[in-house]
Write an enzyme that holds these catalytic residues in place. Sequence first.
Site, PDB file in Angstrom:
ATOM      1  N   ASN A 149    -136.866  23.388 -65.149  1.00 17.10           N
ATOM      2  CA  ASN A 149    -137.932  22.588 -64.551  1.00 17.10           C
ATOM      3  C   ASN A 149    -138.031  23.003 -63.085  1.00 17.10           C
ATOM      4  OD1 ASN A 149    -139.542  20.595 -63.454  1.00 17.10           O
ATOM      5  ND2 ASN A 149    -138.071  18.928 -63.755  1.00 17.10           N
ATOM      6  N   TRP A 150    -139.068  23.738 -62.766  1.00 19.18           N
ATOM      7  CA  TRP A 150    -139.211  24.247 -61.392  1.00 19.18           C
ATOM      8  C   TRP A 150    -139.719  23.191 -60.426  1.00 19.18           C
ATOM      9  CZ3 TRP A 150    -141.039  30.020 -60.755  1.00 19.18           C
ATOM     10  CH2 TRP A 150    -140.075  30.866 -61.342  1.00 19.18           C
ATOM     11  N   LYS A 151    -140.158  22.038 -60.956  1.00 19.74           N
ATOM     12  CA  LYS A 151    -140.680  20.963 -60.104  1.00 19.74           C
ATOM     13  C   LYS A 151    -141.781  21.526 -59.183  1.00 19.74           C
ATOM     14  CE  LYS A 151    -136.318  18.629 -60.684  1.00 19.74           C
ATOM     15  NZ  LYS A 151    -135.348  17.674 -60.185  1.00 19.74           N
ATOM     16  N   HIS A 188    -140.460  12.433 -66.758  1.00 17.70           N
ATOM     17  CA  HIS A 188    -139.363  12.814 -65.862  1.00 17.70           C
ATOM     18  C   HIS A 188    -139.138  11.678 -64.867  1.00 17.70           C
ATOM     19  CE1 HIS A 188    -137.091  14.798 -62.714  1.00 17.70           C
ATOM     20  NE2 HIS A 188    -136.733  15.678 -63.632  1.00 17.70           N
ATOM     21  N   GLU A 204    -138.686  11.636 -61.829  1.00 16.30           N
ATOM     22  CA  GLU A 204    -139.469  11.731 -60.590  1.00 16.30           C
ATOM     23  C   GLU A 204    -140.908  11.251 -60.813  1.00 16.30           C
ATOM     24  OE1 GLU A 204    -138.379  15.801 -59.785  1.00 16.30           O
ATOM     25  OE2 GLU A 204    -136.331  15.119 -59.429  1.00 16.30           O
ATOM     26  N   GLU A 248    -131.263  12.476 -68.667  1.00 18.25           N
ATOM     27  CA  GLU A 248    -131.006  12.850 -67.279  1.00 18.25           C
ATOM     28  C   GLU A 248    -130.669  11.601 -66.465  1.00 18.25           C
ATOM     29  OE1 GLU A 248    -133.209  16.728 -66.223  1.00 18.25           O
ATOM     30  OE2 GLU A 248    -134.675  15.121 -66.133  1.00 18.25           O
ATOM     31  N   GLY A 293    -130.337  16.500 -58.859  1.00 16.57           N
ATOM     32  CA  GLY A 293    -130.424  17.066 -57.520  1.00 16.57           C
ATOM     33  C   GLY A 293    -129.337  16.609 -56.562  1.00 16.57           C
ATOM     34  N   SER A 327    -128.050  18.208 -62.269  1.00 13.67           N
ATOM     35  CA  SER A 327    -127.036  19.022 -61.586  1.00 13.67           C
ATOM     36  C   SER A 327    -126.270  19.972 -62.508  1.00 13.67           C
ATOM     37  CB  SER A 327    -126.063  18.133 -60.805  1.00 13.67           C
ATOM     38  OG  SER A 327    -126.745  17.471 -59.757  1.00 13.67           O
ATOM     39  N   GLY A 349    -132.920  21.835 -63.195  1.00  7.32           N
ATOM     40  CA  GLY A 349    -133.872  21.860 -62.088  1.00  7.32           C
ATOM     41  C   GLY A 349    -133.550  22.993 -61.126  1.00  7.32           C
ATOM     42  N   GLY A 350    -132.853  22.664 -60.063  1.00  2.00           N
ATOM     43  CA  GLY A 350    -132.593  23.612 -58.977  1.00  2.00           C
ATOM     44  C   GLY A 350    -132.034  24.947 -59.448  1.00  2.00           C
TER      45      GLY A 350
HETATM   46  P1  PGA Z   1    -131.390  19.327 -61.129  1.00  2.60           P
HETATM   47  O1  PGA Z   1    -132.691  18.665 -61.774  1.00  2.60           O
HETATM   48  O2  PGA Z   1    -130.826  20.312 -62.129  1.00  2.60           O
HETATM   49  O3  PGA Z   1    -131.867  19.976 -59.876  1.00  2.60           O
HETATM   50  O4  PGA Z   1    -130.409  18.210 -60.877  1.00  2.60           O
HETATM   51  C1  PGA Z   1    -132.758  18.388 -63.160  1.00  2.60           C
HETATM   52  C2  PGA Z   1    -134.096  17.786 -63.510  1.00  2.60           C
HETATM   53  O5  PGA Z   1    -134.604  16.957 -62.749  1.00  2.60           O
HETATM   54  O6  PGA Z   1    -134.693  18.131 -64.546  1.00  2.60           O
END
Ligand code: PGA
Length: 249
Positions: free
Chosen positions: A9-11, A93, A95, A163, A169, A208, A229-230
Amino acid sequence: MRRKLAAGNWKMNGTADDLAQIEALTAAFAAPSVDLLICPPATLIAQMVWKKGAHPLAIGGQDCHTAAKGAHTGDISAPILAAAGATAVLVGHSERRTDHQETDALVSAKATAAYDAGLTAVICIGETLAEREAGTTLDVVRSQLAGSIPDAATAANTVIAYEPVWAIGTGKIPTIEQIAEVHGFIRSELTARFAAEGEGMRVLYGGSVKPSNAADIFAVADVDGALVGGASLKADDFGPIITALEATV
Ligand code: PGA
């Protein structure tokens, strides 16, 4: 047997310059033994689809509207994602739930829109730190599963991503025992509601995930892969995570 899935997930990160990461990824995993999915910003979907060519890497959206089209400035619909070459979309998600006050009912309607457009819905759930500390994690997960997954969900059209909000994050992850407990619980809820289809739905862990912890997480029963994500932004980080998942196959 559920086929494992490594999803990125590149957000709100990435421009055309980052298409080089897709080239690196598809070169490093020419014939992956797990499913791969990248969900970039919508502007990059069509370019990524073109860039990956015949490679089995799937490209997905990060959100979709409940409607197929219409006067919804700034939104994107599931059929538009599909027309750009996406085959999946993240819905719910944390967010989105936080930034845009998305409710379980809205997430479920978005998943239905995804199904109608022929997309796989990756339905995201997970407890906050306050809920974890109050001991209500399983209650929260139960109600999110009940409210966010449409009745039309099948093993083919739905992936669940667990998640924990406090792990996204932050560099913090639950203990292996905590991950095992929640994933086992999700599996039993899915099987109770959807029988064989629920048994076949993939359940990803997210929050994470990094090269350094991926193997331990993937060793947990009922973890069918990860939503990253990251660490999905660079092929050098995502690659070792994919390798760790392939090692479980
Ligand atoms: P993260 O994000 O790996 O940067 O913690 C995961 C996500 O929100 O899908």
